[in-house]
Design a protein around this motif. Structure first.
Motif, PDB file in Angstrom:
ATOM      1  N   VAL A 235       1.772   9.586   5.182  1.00  0.00           N
ATOM      2  CA  VAL A 235       0.671   8.381   5.278  1.00  0.00           C
ATOM      3  C   VAL A 235       0.666   8.050   6.662  1.00  0.00           C
ATOM      4  CG1 VAL A 235       0.104   6.105   4.687  1.00  0.00           C
ATOM      5  CG2 VAL A 235       1.458   7.514   2.884  1.00  0.00           C
ATOM      6  N   ASN A 236      -0.740   8.140   7.374  1.00  0.00           N
ATOM      7  CA  ASN A 236      -0.989   7.714   8.749  1.00  0.00           C
ATOM      8  C   ASN A 236      -1.839   6.454   8.547  1.00  0.00           C
ATOM      9  OD1 ASN A 236       0.193   9.765   9.799  1.00  0.00           O
ATOM     10  ND2 ASN A 236      -1.386  11.006  10.274  1.00  0.00           N
ATOM     11  N   LEU A 237      -1.165   5.264   8.334  1.00  0.00           N
ATOM     12  CA  LEU A 237      -1.654   4.073   8.033  1.00  0.00           C
ATOM     13  C   LEU A 237      -2.302   3.578   9.160  1.00  0.00           C
ATOM     14  CD1 LEU A 237      -1.763   1.913   5.703  1.00  0.00           C
ATOM     15  CD2 LEU A 237       0.180   0.920   6.985  1.00  0.00           C
ATOM     16  N   GLY A 238      -3.645   3.459   8.903  1.00  0.00           N
ATOM     17  CA  GLY A 238      -4.772   2.751   9.920  1.00  0.00           C
ATOM     18  C   GLY A 238      -4.979   1.361   9.784  1.00  0.00           C
ATOM     19  N   VAL A 239      -4.818   0.734  10.887  1.00  0.00           N
ATOM     20  CA  VAL A 239      -5.070  -0.767  10.815  1.00  0.00           C
ATOM     21  C   VAL A 239      -6.457  -1.059  11.616  1.00  0.00           C
ATOM     22  CG1 VAL A 239      -4.087  -3.206  11.307  1.00  0.00           C
ATOM     23  CG2 VAL A 239      -2.686  -1.423  10.397  1.00  0.00           C
TER      24      VAL A 239
ATOM     25  N   VAL B 249       0.929  -1.131   0.139  1.00  0.00           N
ATOM     26  CA  VAL B 249       0.103  -0.034   0.052  1.00  0.00           C
ATOM     27  C   VAL B 249       0.769   1.150  -0.149  1.00  0.00           C
ATOM     28  CG1 VAL B 249      -1.643   1.452   1.555  1.00  0.00           C
ATOM     29  CG2 VAL B 249      -2.127  -1.031   0.972  1.00  0.00           C
ATOM     30  N   LEU B 250       1.997   0.987   0.956  1.00  0.00           N
ATOM     31  CA  LEU B 250       2.786   2.477   0.880  1.00  0.00           C
ATOM     32  C   LEU B 250       3.480   2.643  -0.366  1.00  0.00           C
ATOM     33  CD1 LEU B 250       4.443   1.943   4.513  1.00  0.00           C
ATOM     34  CD2 LEU B 250       2.495   3.849   3.731  1.00  0.00           C
ATOM     35  N   LEU B 251       3.877   1.565  -1.002  1.00  0.00           N
ATOM     36  CA  LEU B 251       4.585   1.877  -2.342  1.00  0.00           C
ATOM     37  C   LEU B 251       3.572   2.390  -3.492  1.00  0.00           C
ATOM     38  CD1 LEU B 251       6.982  -1.265  -2.629  1.00  0.00           C
ATOM     39  CD2 LEU B 251       7.695   1.271  -2.535  1.00  0.00           C
ATOM     40  N   GLY B 252       2.279   1.715  -3.265  1.00  0.00           N
ATOM     41  CA  GLY B 252       1.121   2.207  -4.149  1.00  0.00           C
ATOM     42  C   GLY B 252       0.891   3.695  -4.026  1.00  0.00           C
ATOM     43  N   ILE B 253       0.707   4.034  -2.725  1.00  0.00           N
ATOM     44  CA  ILE B 253       0.458   5.631  -2.680  1.00  0.00           C
ATOM     45  C   ILE B 253       1.580   6.274  -3.025  1.00  0.00           C
ATOM     46  CG2 ILE B 253       0.258   7.266  -0.852  1.00  0.00           C
ATOM     47  CD1 ILE B 253      -1.151   5.144   0.911  1.00  0.00           C
TER      48      ILE B 253
ATOM     49  N   GLU C 191       5.378   6.366   5.791  1.00  0.00           N
ATOM     50  CA  GLU C 191       6.100   6.204   4.756  1.00  0.00           C
ATOM     51  C   GLU C 191       7.467   6.478   4.950  1.00  0.00           C
ATOM     52  OE1 GLU C 191       4.682   8.809   5.635  1.00  0.00           O
ATOM     53  OE2 GLU C 191       5.691  10.588   5.145  1.00  0.00           O
ATOM     54  N   THR C 192       7.814   6.934   6.164  1.00  0.00           N
ATOM     55  CA  THR C 192       9.155   7.243   6.350  1.00  0.00           C
ATOM     56  C   THR C 192       9.737   6.128   7.298  1.00  0.00           C
ATOM     57  OG1 THR C 192       8.781   8.104   8.567  1.00  0.00           O
ATOM     58  CG2 THR C 192       8.617   9.756   6.876  1.00  0.00           C
TER      59      THR C 192
ATOM     60  N   TYR D 222       0.892   6.479  -6.600  1.00  0.00           N
ATOM     61  CA  TYR D 222      -0.373   7.197  -6.845  1.00  0.00           C
ATOM     62  C   TYR D 222      -0.866   7.989  -5.704  1.00  0.00           C
ATOM     63  CZ  TYR D 222      -0.190   3.512 -10.475  1.00  0.00           C
ATOM     64  OH  TYR D 222       0.114   2.762 -11.341  1.00  0.00           O
ATOM     65  N   PRO D 223      -0.236   9.186  -5.583  1.00  0.00           N
ATOM     66  CA  PRO D 223      -0.478   9.987  -4.267  1.00  0.00           C
ATOM     67  C   PRO D 223      -2.237  10.309  -4.018  1.00  0.00           C
ATOM     68  CG  PRO D 223       1.111  10.858  -5.309  1.00  0.00           C
ATOM     69  CD  PRO D 223       0.559  10.039  -6.382  1.00  0.00           C
ATOM     70  N   MET D 224      -2.920  10.262  -5.308  1.00  0.00           N
ATOM     71  CA  MET D 224      -4.293  10.849  -5.173  1.00  0.00           C
ATOM     72  C   MET D 224      -4.950   9.862  -4.242  1.00  0.00           C
ATOM     73  SD  MET D 224      -5.250  13.750  -6.228  1.00  0.00           S
ATOM     74  CE  MET D 224      -6.873  13.456  -6.867  1.00  0.00           C
ATOM     75  N   ILE D 225      -4.494   8.573  -3.999  1.00  0.00           N
ATOM     76  CA  ILE D 225      -5.160   7.646  -3.197  1.00  0.00           C
ATOM     77  C   ILE D 225      -5.198   7.894  -1.780  1.00  0.00           C
ATOM     78  CG2 ILE D 225      -5.047   5.235  -2.292  1.00  0.00           C
ATOM     79  CD1 ILE D 225      -5.882   5.132  -5.013  1.00  0.00           C
ATOM     80  N   ASN D 226      -4.279   8.969  -1.465  1.00  0.00           N
ATOM     81  CA  ASN D 226      -3.982   9.141   0.097  1.00  0.00           C
ATOM     82  C   ASN D 226      -4.281  10.750   0.283  1.00  0.00           C
ATOM     83  OD1 ASN D 226      -2.850   8.796   2.700  1.00  0.00           O
ATOM     84  ND2 ASN D 226      -1.135  10.090   2.140  1.00  0.00           N
ATOM     85  N   SER D 227      -5.740  10.909  -0.127  1.00  0.00           N
ATOM     86  CA  SER D 227      -6.342  12.336  -0.237  1.00  0.00           C
ATOM     87  C   SER D 227      -7.675  12.368   0.883  1.00  0.00           C
ATOM     88  CB  SER D 227      -6.353  12.616  -1.464  1.00  0.00           C
ATOM     89  OG  SER D 227      -7.110  12.006  -2.149  1.00  0.00           O
ATOM     90  N   SER D 228      -8.189  13.524   0.775  1.00  0.00           N
ATOM     91  CA  SER D 228      -9.346  13.968   1.581  1.00  0.00           C
ATOM     92  C   SER D 228     -10.118  14.770   0.922  1.00  0.00           C
ATOM     93  CB  SER D 228      -8.719  14.252   2.897  1.00  0.00           C
ATOM     94  OG  SER D 228     -10.016  14.412   3.902  1.00  0.00           O
ATOM     95  N   TRP D 229     -11.530  14.745   0.840  1.00  0.00           N
ATOM     96  CA  TRP D 229     -12.329  15.634   0.122  1.00  0.00           C
ATOM     97  C   TRP D 229     -12.795  16.724   1.052  1.00  0.00           C
ATOM     98  CZ3 TRP D 229     -14.194  16.125  -4.792  1.00  0.00           C
ATOM     99  CH2 TRP D 229     -15.303  17.054  -5.099  1.00  0.00           C
ATOM    100  N   THR D 230     -12.716  17.998   0.750  1.00  0.00           N
ATOM    101  CA  THR D 230     -13.539  18.952   1.251  1.00  0.00           C
ATOM    102  C   THR D 230     -14.372  19.357   0.461  1.00  0.00           C
ATOM    103  OG1 THR D 230     -12.054  20.754   0.942  1.00  0.00           O
ATOM    104  CG2 THR D 230     -11.610  19.351   2.862  1.00  0.00           C
ATOM    105  N   ASP D 231     -15.329  20.041   0.273  1.00  0.00           N
ATOM    106  CA  ASP D 231     -16.272  20.607  -0.654  1.00  0.00           C
ATOM    107  C   ASP D 231     -15.406  21.712  -1.623  1.00  0.00           C
ATOM    108  OD1 ASP D 231     -18.376  19.016  -0.450  1.00  0.00           O
ATOM    109  OD2 ASP D 231     -19.485  20.258   0.982  1.00  0.00           O
ATOM    110  N   GLU D 232     -14.490  22.364  -0.952  1.00  0.00           N
ATOM    111  CA  GLU D 232     -13.746  23.389  -1.815  1.00  0.00           C
ATOM    112  C   GLU D 232     -12.536  22.732  -2.361  1.00  0.00           C
ATOM    113  OE1 GLU D 232     -14.046  24.736   1.814  1.00  0.00           O
ATOM    114  OE2 GLU D 232     -16.209  25.333   1.035  1.00  0.00           O
ATOM    115  N   ASP D 233     -11.752  21.868  -1.511  1.00  0.00           N
ATOM    116  CA  ASP D 233     -10.585  21.405  -1.981  1.00  0.00           C
ATOM    117  C   ASP D 233     -10.419  19.807  -1.981  1.00  0.00           C
ATOM    118  OD1 ASP D 233      -9.065  24.015  -2.213  1.00  0.00           O
ATOM    119  OD2 ASP D 233      -9.532  23.922  -0.270  1.00  0.00           O
ATOM    120  N   ILE D 234      -9.417  19.262  -2.796  1.00  0.00           N
ATOM    121  CA  ILE D 234      -8.993  18.141  -2.464  1.00  0.00           C
ATOM    122  C   ILE D 234      -7.536  17.964  -1.878  1.00  0.00           C
ATOM    123  CG2 ILE D 234      -8.379  15.780  -3.473  1.00  0.00           C
ATOM    124  CD1 ILE D 234     -10.256  16.502  -5.705  1.00  0.00           C
TER     125      ILE D 234
END
Lengths: 375, 480
Positions: free
Chosen positions: B341-345, B316-320, B362-363, B323-335
Motif C-alpha cells: 500500500v502506497n498510501l497517498g495523502v 484504511v490499512l486494516l480494511g485493505i 502496510e509494513t 479486502y485487497p481488491m480495494i487496493n488495485s488498479s484497472w488495465t484493459d487486460e488485467d486487474i
C-alpha cells in the motif's frame, strides 16, 4: 524505510533481465553453461585494483572539473566493470574504438590516464597514438566510431589477419543512445555482410543523456543483432567476470573469422551524463538506490573477502594506491602546458602538406608581428 | 601563510553565473582537498563543488542565495605556508567569463546566452602590433587585421531591442529631430520589448512556482524580472507597479499551467474513464478520539503529532488487508491487485493540490505511520516533494475536514481504485445508548472504480473503516 527499500530492491532483482552473470550483486559466484573464467588469485586481485583505481581517477577528474581545471568531464561511475572486464579481455593485437567515456578501457590498454584530461582541459586534441596503443582517439560524435571500427575491421580481414589464435579483433564501444544513430545501424550492416572481425560493445547505461531506454527501443538491444544477421548477447555489465568472459569469447570468435557479435553490457550510469548535466531532473532517487545495491566493486570485494583472497589490509592498501595515483594525476593536470598556437597545424596530415605548411608559416609570422611575442 | 581565492568556475560549458545554494563549510573550518564546500545552482544543474586546496576557510565571500558571476572569488582558503599539494598557478582568470543578462552584449563583445558561447561580435583584446601599420602583404595572411570582424559598439547591438524609434504620443513625428533634446518619456522598458528579461535562476524559480514571467513587470536593471518580483507575484503583491487590473474589468484570465494543468489533466482522465460510485457513512468517533487522547499521554508518543487522520489511515490499512481488491488498479487486460500500500495523502499547498504517498505503508508501525504522515505534509507544504513521492500511489485519503466541510465526492487519482474523503469532526446530537447525547461525529465519503469494485465490496470496506473509527480497540482485537 530501509525495509521498504530493500523490498523494492528485491522486487527489481526478480524482474532483472536475462543476462550472463557469474557474480551476483551479493558476491556469490554462480556458473553459466556457456561462459566461465579461469583467473588466478593474483589476476582476481588485479581486477579489484583496476576497478578501484579507475573509479578513483574518474572521481578526481570530476572534482577537477568542479574546480575549474577541466572544461567538462564524462564520468564512468557505475560502469567500471563493463570497461575493465572488456578492456582486460582484449588481446595485445586487438584494436579498440572508444566513445569519450572509455577511461577504464584506456587504463587497461596501458595508456597514461592523463591523456583524456589534456583533451578535456583543452590543451591537446587527445594526443595518444592510436596505432601504437591500438586504441582510437576519443570520439565525441555519437556512434561515429562504429563506422570507423567497421571499416578498420574490414581492412583487417582484407589484410588476412584473421583465422587463428593470433588473429586481430576489433572492438567498438558505444552506448544505448547511439543505437538510434544511423551510423551504428550502417556499421551493423557492413560488419555483417562483410563478416568483419568486430565486436560491438554496447554499454547500456539506461540513459541517453536524459532519455530513458524506453525511448530508444521496444526490444532488448542485444536482440537487434539478429535482424542484422549476427549473434547478440546480454551480459551483466556490473559483473566484471561475466563481462570478461563474454567479451573474450566474442573477440576470439571474431579473430577466428566467425564475424561480428553485439554485446549489450547491462549497467547503469550512476553519475551525470557529463558535468554539465543534472540527472536529478529526469530520474528518481529510488532507481539510483536500486542500482547502488548492484555496485560492481562491492560485489567483487564481497566475493574475494568470502573466499579469503583479500583481507582488510589489502583493501586499505588498494585504496591508498588509488588515492596516490589520483593525487599524482591532479598535480600533473595542473602543470600541463598550454599548447603553442602553431600546434594545431602539426597533426593534420601525417607527412605534412604544402598548403597546411604555408598556412602554418603565415600564422607564425602573424603571431610574431605582435609586441612581446615569443618567436 | 598563504591565502588563496577560489573563483566560481564555469560549471557547464559556457555558463556565466551561478547561485550559491548552500555553504557546506563555515569560516574557520579546517577542510580537506576535495571536501564538498558549497552547493551551487546554475541554469543547467545544482552541483557540489569540492575544495581545490586543503586548509582553513579564511573567508566566505557571498551568503547563500546570492547569484555570483563566474570568475568572482567565492571562498578564500588559508593553505598554510604555501605547502599545499597544488601549485599556485591560477587558471588564467579569464575576464571573458563574467556574466550578463541573456542577450546582453558584454564589453568583450560576447553575447551572453543561456547555454554555450554566443557569437563574438567585437575583438576587443588585441596586443599592439610591432612596426608599421599592417604587415607587408606578402607575409601576413590576406586581410590581416580582422577586417571581416566589424567592431560594433555595445550600444549598437543592444539599442535595437528597446525600440529607440518609438513614436512618443503627442510629439509631432515630422518635428522630432534625430538628436532630440527632449528626453523620451520614460515608458516602462519591458513593456516596449518583445521578450522578457530574467536571469536563469529567476526563470527556474518562476517555472517552479507556476508564475508566468510575461505577466510581470520587472523592477531590475533594464526592466529585468528579479527574484523579488516573482516572489511578490506569488504572494499576490507586485514589487513593481504590476499589470494593474483596470477598475471595472469584468474578467481575469489566468494561464493554465504547472500543478493546475497537471491536476486538470488527471481529473479529466480519471473522471471520464473510471465509472465512479460514491458512498457515504456518518459515524460517531467519540471513542476513537478518546483513544487518540490516551495515545498522546503515553511517554514515547509525547512529541508525535497525533491527528484523527492517523486513525483513518490505520483504519484504511486494516480494511485493505481484509479486502485487497480495494487496493488495485484497472488495465484493459488485467486487474492488478497491489500487495503493498502506497498510501497517498492529498495536501493543499501554495502550488496547488499535491498527493505524495507513503511507500509500503502496510509494513509500518503506527508510530512510523504517524511520523511518515507528518513528514509528508511538512515536505509538501515546503514545496520540496520529490517526484518519486508523488508517483506509485495505490490508495488515497483526502482530508476535506480541515476546510470545515462535512464530505464530498472525491475523484479517483488515475490508476487507483478507491479514495476516501474524511470530513470535519463535529459535536452533534446523536443517539448513544438510547439517549440523545452530544457526540463527536464525522462523515466518510468513499469513491471507487465500479469496474473493479461492486457496491457490496465498497460498502463492506466503508463499514469496516467506520467500525474502526467508532471502536478502534474492538476492531483491532477482531481483525488486528
Amino acid at each position: 524505510m530501509t525495509r521498504a527499500s530493500s523490498k523494492r530492491a528485491a522486487a527489481a532483482q526478480a524482474a532483472e533481465p536475462d543476462f550472463v552473470q557469474l557474480l551476483t550483486p551479493d558476491g556469490q559466484r554462480v556458473t553459466h553453461p556457456e561462459y566461465s573464467v579461469d583467473f588466478s588469485d593474483e589476476e582476481l586481485r588485479g581486477l579489484y585494483r583496476d576497478l578501484v583505481t579507475v573509479r578513483k581517477l574518474d572521481a578526481e577528474a570530476t572534482a577537477l572539473q568542479r574546480q575549474g581545471e577541466l572544461g567538462i568531464w564524462a564520468s564512468l561511475l557505475g560502469q567500471e566493470a563493463a570497461q575493465v572486464g572488456s578492456g582486460r579481455a582484449l588481446r595485445e593485437q586487438d584494436m579498440a574504438f572508444p566513445t569519450y567515456r572509455e577511461h577504464g578501457v584506456l587504463y587497461c590498454r596501458g595508456i597514461d590516464p592523463i591523456m583524456p584530461l589534456g583533451l578535456f582541459r583543452g590543451v591537446d586534441q587527445g594526443g595518444w597514438d592510436p596505432i601504437a596503443n591500438k586504441f582510437g582517439i576519443y570520439t565525441i560524435v555519437i556512434g561515429a566510431q562504429t563506422l570507423h571500427a567497421t571499416g578498420y575491421a574490414m581492412g583487417v580481414a582484407k589484410d588476412g589477419k584473421v583465422g587463428g589464435d593470433e588473429g586481430e579483433s576489433v572492438i567498438a564501444y558505444f552506448g544505448d543512445g547511439a543505437t538510434s544513430q544511423g551510423d551504428v545501424n550502417e556499421a551493423f550492416i557492413f560488419a555483417s555482410v562483410y563478416n568483419a572481425p568486430i565486436v560491438f560493445f554496447c554499454q547500456n547505461n539506461q540513459y541517453a543523456i536524459s532519455e530513458p531506454l524506453t525511448r530508444q527501443t521496444r526490444v532488448p538491444l542485444y536482440q537487434r543483432a539478429s535482424g542484422f544477421g549476427f549473434p547478440g548477447i546480454r551480459v551483466d555489465g556490473n559483473d566484471v567476470l561475466a563481462t570478461f568472459a563474454v567479451t573474450r569469447a566474442a573477440l576470439d570468435n571474431a579473430r577466428h573469422g566467425n564475424g561480428p557479435t553485439l554485446i549489450e553490457a547491462y549497467t547503469y550510469r550512476m553519475g551525470a551524463h557529463t558535468t554539465s548535466d543534472d540527472p536529478t531532473r529526469y530520474r528518481v532517487a529510488s532507481e539510483v538506490e536500486e542500482w547502488q545495491a548492484k555496485d560492481p566493486i562491492l560485489r567483487l570485494r564481497k566475493y574475494l573477502e568470502s573466499t579469503g583472497l583479500i583481507d582488510e589490509a589489502f583493501v586499505t592498501e588498494v585504496d591508498a594506491y588509488a588515492r596516490e595515483e589520483a593525487v599524482k594525476l591532479r598535480e600533473r593536470v595542473l602543470t600541463l602546458p598550454d599548447p603553442e598556437p602553431g600546434e594545431m597545424f602539426k597533426h593534420v596530415y601525417p607527412n605534412g602538406s604544402p598548403e597546411v605548411d604555408q598556412q602554418a608559416a603565415e600564422f607564425a609570422a602573424y603571431h610574431a608581428s605582435f609586441e612581446g611575442a615569443h618567436s | 601563510m598563504s591565502v588563496k581565492d577560489f573563483p566560481l568556475p564555469d560549471l557547464g560549458e559556457g555558463l556565466t553565473e551561478g547561485e550559491i545554494l548552500k555553504w557546506l563549510v563555515a569560516e574557520g573550518d579546517v577542510i580537506e582537498l576535495n571536501q564538498p564546500i558549497v552547493e551551487v545552482e546554475t541554469a543547467k544543474a545544482a552541483v557540489e563543488i569540492p575544495a581545490k586546496w586543503a586548509g582553513r576557510v579564511a573567508k566566505i565571500h557571498y551568503p547563500e542565495g546570492t547569484v555570483v558571476n563566474v570568475g568572482d572569488p567565492i571562498i578564500s582558503i588559508d593553505t598554510g605556508g604555501g605547502s599545499g599539494t597544488v601549485a599556485a598557478t591560477e587558471p588564467a582568470a579569464n575576464a571573458e567569463g563574467e556574466g550578463g543578462l541573456i542577450g546582453e552584449v558584454k564589453a568583450d563583445g560576447r553575447t551572453a546566452v543561456l547555454v554555450g558561447y554566443g557569437p563574438k561580435t567585437v575583438t576587443a583584446k588585441r596586443r599592439a602590433r610591432t612596426g608599421a601599420p599592417a604587415g607587408p602583404a606578402g607575409t601576413a595572411p590576406s586581410g590581416t587585421a580582422p577586417a571581416g570582424v566589424k567592431p560594433a559598439s555595445a550600444e549598437q547591438a543592444t539599442g535595437a531591442a528597446f525600440g529607440s524609434g518609438a513614436v512618443v504620443p503627442g510629439t509631432p513625428v515630422a518635428s522630432a529631430p534625430a538628436a532630440a533634446s527632449t528626453p523620451v518619456a520614460a515608458a516602462p522598458v519591458a513593456a516596449s520589448s518583445g521578450s522578457v528579461l530574467a536571469k536563469p535562476p529567476v526563470r527556474k524559480m518562476a517555472r517552479d512556482l507556476g508564475v508566468d514571467l510575461s505577466t510581470l513587470v520587472g523592477s531590475g536593471p533594464q526592466g529585468s524580472i528579479t527574484r523579488d518580483d516573482v516572489q511578490a507575484a506569488v504572494n499576490g503583491v507586485s514589487a513593481a507597479p504590476a499589470v494593474t487590473v483596470a477598475r471595472g474589468e469584468r474578467e481575469t484570465r489566468i494561464p493554465v499551467k504547472g500543478v493546475r494543468k497537471l491536476t486538470a489533466a488527471n481529473m479529466v482522465a480519471s473522471a471520464f474513464s473510471a465509472p465512479h460510485v460514491t458512498e457515504f457513512l456518518t459515524v460517531d468517533i467519540t471513542r476513537g478520539m478518546k483513544a487518540l487522547d490516551r495515545l498522546r499521554e503515553q511517554r514515547d508518543w509525547r512529541d508525535v503529532r497525533v491527528s484523527p487522520l492517523l486513525l483513518v489511515a490505520k483504519a484504511v490499512l486494516l480494511g485493505i488487508k481484509r479486502y485487497p481488491m480495494i487496493n488495485s488498479s484497472w488495465t484493459d487486460e488485467d486487474i492488478i491487485v497491489k500487495n503493498y500500500v502506497n498510501l497517498g495523502v492529498a495536501a493543499a499547498t501554495d502550488r496547488g493540490l499535491i498527493v505524495p504517498n507513503i511507500k509500503d505503508a502496510e509494513t509500518l508501525s503506527l508510530r512510523e505511520l504517524a511520523d511518515g504522515m507528518t513528514d509528508l505534509v511538512t515536505v509538501a507544504k515546503s514545496g520540496k516533494t520529490p517526484p518519486a513521492a508523488m508517483t506509485g500511489g495505490t490508495f488515497t485519503i483526502t482530508n476535506v475536514g480541515v476546510f470545515g466541510v462535512d464530505t464530498g465526492t472525491p475523484i479517483l487519482p488515475p490508476g487507483e481504485a478507491a479514495i476516501l474523503a474524511f470530513g470535519a469532526v463535529r459535536e452533534q446530537p446523536w443517539v448513544h445508548k438510547g439517549k440523545i447525547k452530544a457526540r463527536q461525529v464525522t462523515t466518510l465519503g468513499l469513491s471507487f472504480d465500479h469496474r473493479i469494485i461492486d457496491g457490496e465490496l465498497g460498502s463492506k470496506f466503508l463499514r469496516d473503516v467506520g467500525a474502526f473509527l467508532t471502536d478502534p480497540e474492538a476492531a483491532l482485537l477482531a481483525w488486528g
